[in-house]
Design a protein around this motif. Structure first.
Motif, PDB file in Angstrom:
ATOM      1  N   ASP A 158       0.835  -1.202   0.000  1.00 52.16           N
ATOM      2  CA  ASP A 158       0.000   0.000   0.000  1.00 52.16           C
ATOM      3  C   ASP A 158       0.869   1.251   0.000  1.00 52.16           C
ATOM      4  OD1 ASP A 158      -2.478  -1.045  -0.219  1.00 52.16           O
ATOM      5  OD2 ASP A 158      -3.131  -0.640   1.822  1.00 52.16           O
ATOM      6  N   GLU A 159       0.251   2.367  -0.358  1.00 52.59           N
ATOM      7  CA  GLU A 159       0.952   3.646  -0.339  1.00 52.59           C
ATOM      8  C   GLU A 159       0.093   4.688   0.358  1.00 52.59           C
ATOM      9  OE1 GLU A 159       3.982   4.423  -3.877  1.00 52.59           O
ATOM     10  OE2 GLU A 159       1.944   4.117  -4.616  1.00 52.59           O
ATOM     11  N   PHE A 160       0.730   5.493   1.163  1.00 49.09           N
ATOM     12  CA  PHE A 160       0.070   6.614   1.834  1.00 49.09           C
ATOM     13  C   PHE A 160       0.752   7.887   1.338  1.00 49.09           C
ATOM     14  CE2 PHE A 160      -0.611   2.886   4.366  1.00 49.09           C
ATOM     15  CZ  PHE A 160      -1.929   2.995   4.785  1.00 49.09           C
ATOM     16  N   GLY A 161       0.115   8.519   0.361  1.00 46.84           N
ATOM     17  CA  GLY A 161       0.758   9.615  -0.334  1.00 46.84           C
ATOM     18  C   GLY A 161       1.670   9.061  -1.418  1.00 46.84           C
ATOM     19  N   LYS A 162       2.047   9.914  -2.349  1.00 45.24           N
ATOM     20  CA  LYS A 162       2.915   9.476  -3.441  1.00 45.24           C
ATOM     21  C   LYS A 162       4.232   8.947  -2.883  1.00 45.24           C
ATOM     22  CE  LYS A 162       4.691  11.103  -7.910  1.00 45.24           C
ATOM     23  NZ  LYS A 162       5.824  10.198  -7.893  1.00 45.24           N
TER      24      LYS A 162
ATOM     25  N   ASP B  16       2.844  -7.825  -0.997  1.00 46.05           N
ATOM     26  CA  ASP B  16       1.556  -8.510  -1.056  1.00 46.05           C
ATOM     27  C   ASP B  16       1.605  -9.488  -2.223  1.00 46.05           C
ATOM     28  OD1 ASP B  16      -1.371  -8.891  -2.022  1.00 46.05           O
ATOM     29  OD2 ASP B  16      -1.580  -8.037  -0.018  1.00 46.05           O
ATOM     30  N   SER B  17       1.295 -10.743  -1.958  1.00 43.13           N
ATOM     31  CA  SER B  17       1.448 -11.781  -2.982  1.00 43.13           C
ATOM     32  C   SER B  17       0.388 -11.684  -4.082  1.00 43.13           C
ATOM     33  CB  SER B  17       1.391 -13.171  -2.339  1.00 43.13           C
ATOM     34  OG  SER B  17       0.150 -13.373  -1.688  1.00 43.13           O
ATOM     35  N   ARG B  18      -0.668 -10.901  -3.857  1.00 45.53           N
ATOM     36  CA  ARG B  18      -1.730 -10.792  -4.872  1.00 45.53           C
ATOM     37  C   ARG B  18      -1.569  -9.557  -5.751  1.00 45.53           C
ATOM     38  NH1 ARG B  18      -3.771 -12.857  -0.251  1.00 45.53           N
ATOM     39  NH2 ARG B  18      -4.849 -14.848  -0.432  1.00 45.53           N
ATOM     40  N   ARG B  19      -0.842  -8.572  -5.295  1.00 42.08           N
ATOM     41  CA  ARG B  19      -0.596  -7.357  -6.096  1.00 42.08           C
ATOM     42  C   ARG B  19       0.831  -6.881  -5.797  1.00 42.08           C
ATOM     43  NH1 ARG B  19      -2.284  -3.116  -2.305  1.00 42.08           N
ATOM     44  NH2 ARG B  19      -3.237  -4.127  -0.520  1.00 42.08           N
ATOM     45  N   THR B  20       1.752  -7.729  -6.165  1.00 36.54           N
ATOM     46  CA  THR B  20       3.144  -7.552  -5.764  1.00 36.54           C
ATOM     47  C   THR B  20       3.828  -6.432  -6.524  1.00 36.54           C
ATOM     48  OG1 THR B  20       3.244  -9.920  -5.345  1.00 36.54           O
ATOM     49  CG2 THR B  20       5.334  -8.741  -5.451  1.00 36.54           C
TER      50      THR B  20
ATOM     51  N   PRO C 153     -10.445  -5.980   0.666  1.00 39.49           N
ATOM     52  CA  PRO C 153      -9.785  -4.739   0.224  1.00 39.49           C
ATOM     53  C   PRO C 153     -10.091  -3.502   1.067  1.00 39.49           C
ATOM     54  CG  PRO C 153     -11.667  -5.203  -1.165  1.00 39.49           C
ATOM     55  CD  PRO C 153     -11.558  -6.354  -0.202  1.00 39.49           C
ATOM     56  N   PHE C 154     -10.639  -3.679   2.259  1.00 37.18           N
ATOM     57  CA  PHE C 154     -10.908  -2.531   3.121  1.00 37.18           C
ATOM     58  C   PHE C 154     -10.936  -2.980   4.579  1.00 37.18           C
ATOM     59  CE2 PHE C 154     -14.928  -4.375   1.774  1.00 37.18           C
ATOM     60  CZ  PHE C 154     -15.615  -4.533   2.971  1.00 37.18           C
ATOM     61  N   ARG C 155     -10.766  -2.014   5.469  1.00 39.06           N
ATOM     62  CA  ARG C 155     -10.834  -2.243   6.907  1.00 39.06           C
ATOM     63  C   ARG C 155     -12.025  -1.441   7.445  1.00 39.06           C
ATOM     64  NH1 ARG C 155      -4.824  -2.739   8.411  1.00 39.06           N
ATOM     65  NH2 ARG C 155      -5.302  -1.763  10.389  1.00 39.06           N
ATOM     66  N   VAL C 156     -12.696  -1.966   8.472  1.00 37.03           N
ATOM     67  CA  VAL C 156     -13.859  -1.277   9.031  1.00 37.03           C
ATOM     68  C   VAL C 156     -13.607  -0.977  10.505  1.00 37.03           C
ATOM     69  CG1 VAL C 156     -16.332  -1.405   9.505  1.00 37.03           C
ATOM     70  CG2 VAL C 156     -15.433  -2.400   7.397  1.00 37.03           C
ATOM     71  N   ASN C 157     -13.773   0.301  10.860  1.00 35.78           N
ATOM     72  CA  ASN C 157     -13.530   0.761  12.239  1.00 35.78           C
ATOM     73  C   ASN C 157     -12.130   0.354  12.699  1.00 35.78           C
ATOM     74  OD1 ASN C 157     -14.373   2.095  14.617  1.00 35.78           O
ATOM     75  ND2 ASN C 157     -14.871   0.150  15.600  1.00 35.78           N
ATOM     76  N   ASN C 158     -11.187   0.437  11.774  1.00 32.95           N
ATOM     77  CA  ASN C 158      -9.870  -0.127  12.007  1.00 32.95           C
ATOM     78  C   ASN C 158      -8.846   0.579  11.118  1.00 32.95           C
ATOM     79  OD1 ASN C 158      -7.781  -1.902  12.719  1.00 32.95           O
ATOM     80  ND2 ASN C 158      -8.421  -3.452  11.226  1.00 32.95           N
ATOM     81  N   PRO C 159      -8.591   1.872  11.372  1.00 36.38           N
ATOM     82  CA  PRO C 159      -7.684   2.617  10.487  1.00 36.38           C
ATOM     83  C   PRO C 159      -6.261   2.075  10.533  1.00 36.38           C
ATOM     84  CG  PRO C 159      -8.190   3.888  12.463  1.00 36.38           C
ATOM     85  CD  PRO C 159      -9.104   2.705  12.479  1.00 36.38           C
TER      86      PRO C 159
END
Length: 289
Positions: free
Chosen positions: A61-65, A90-94, A271-277
């Protein structure tokens, strides 16, 4: 009148769905910083106030460029070291390039210590490229080995163990424990009992094993905080632990061992987290001496 009521209900539900979706998107892109102070009588006085930033489960993942937002946060904290506890890839989007770019820039902020996660174990060629690149960038890759951390003439031991998937094809705790137990025992056999030991390991479900080996502090990840969190209950599911996992996030203590479990920064299957930043963990060590 009933038709009007139905239309109003549909509009309300649509607005509610849009608000919920917007909140989830926002919540998944913000980073919360969680701080822990860990006091230990084994810790030399020279390491009092020693600050560790833990990065776990970034999953490409990326947080900002180029992860500039995440890197700026780390720099602001001014850590003594940075601990990366697995699943940088990540083995699915390496993307080896993304992971290596982050690790290289992080190592320019503070010395980095890295251990593998289960996602790295699924990739031979990609992981090899990542490891070679990190070593070239000055990252300390700990694969079932230890190093000394020195400060003002005193030292503590940092240990890093590979994810069990590199050694055994199962996620069952009862089968992982003997394998990792022998490895950890071998690494620690010549470490004096009075020396403070910091362990980096991807897997929190092996906490009982870490306690048996008298490790002082463990930094772990893997669970993503349970992915979906319910207030007052905690995480919904943990890999290797099932529904309502015993270990999902935060500080755990047993005997003389403390484990800090990061909720991690990225996501994988879901692909998302809930109540879990996404979470950046800061650990400050304190000496009882």
């Amino acid at each position: 009148m009933k038709e009007i009521g139905k239309k109003i209900l549909i509009i309300v539900l649509l607005i509610g769905a849009i608000v919920l979706l917007s909140w989830i998107v926002w919540d998944n892109k913000r980073i919360v910083v969680t701080s822990f102070r860990v006091e230990d009588e084994q810790l030399p006085q020279e390491f009092d106030g020693y600050r560790i930033v833990q990065i776990s489960d970034l999953h490409n993942d990326e947080f900002g460029k180029d992860n500039e937002k995440l890197l700026a946060l780390i720099k602001e904290i001014k850590p003594d070291i940075i601990a990366i506890t697995g699943d940088l890839l990540d083995s699915r989007r390496t993307s080896v390039e993304k992971a290596l770019n982050f690790a290289t820039k992080a190592s320019q902020i503070a010395p980095c210590y890295y251990v593998t996660g289960n996602h790295e174990s699924r990739m031979d060629e990609e992981y090899e490229r990542l490891e070679v690149g990190m070593i070239e960038a000055g990252v300390n890759v700990l694969r079932n080995e230890k190093m000394a951390l020195d400060k003002d003439g005193s030292q503590i031991t940092i240990v890093g163990i590979d994810d069990p998937r590199f050694m055994i094809d199962t996620d069952k705790v009862e089968k992982m424990q003997p394998v990792l137990g022998e490895i950890l025992k071998g690494i620690l056999q010549d470490v004096p009992k009075e020396e403070f030991v910091l362990l980096l390991s991807h897997r929190p479900e092996l906490f009982e094993l870490y306690c048996k080996q008298a490790v002082d502090v463990v930094l772990a990840g893997h669970v993503h905080g349970g992915q979906v969190r319910i207030p007052y209950i905690g995480g919904i599911i943990g890999p290797g632990q099932g529904i309502l996992p015993d270990y999902d996030a935060g500080l755990y203590e047993a005997d003389d061992t403390k484990m800090i479990l990061s909720r991690g920064l990225g996501q994988s299957i879901i692909p998302f987290r809930v109540n879990n930043p996404p979470e950046l963990v800061v650990v400050e060590l304190q000496s009882k001496n």
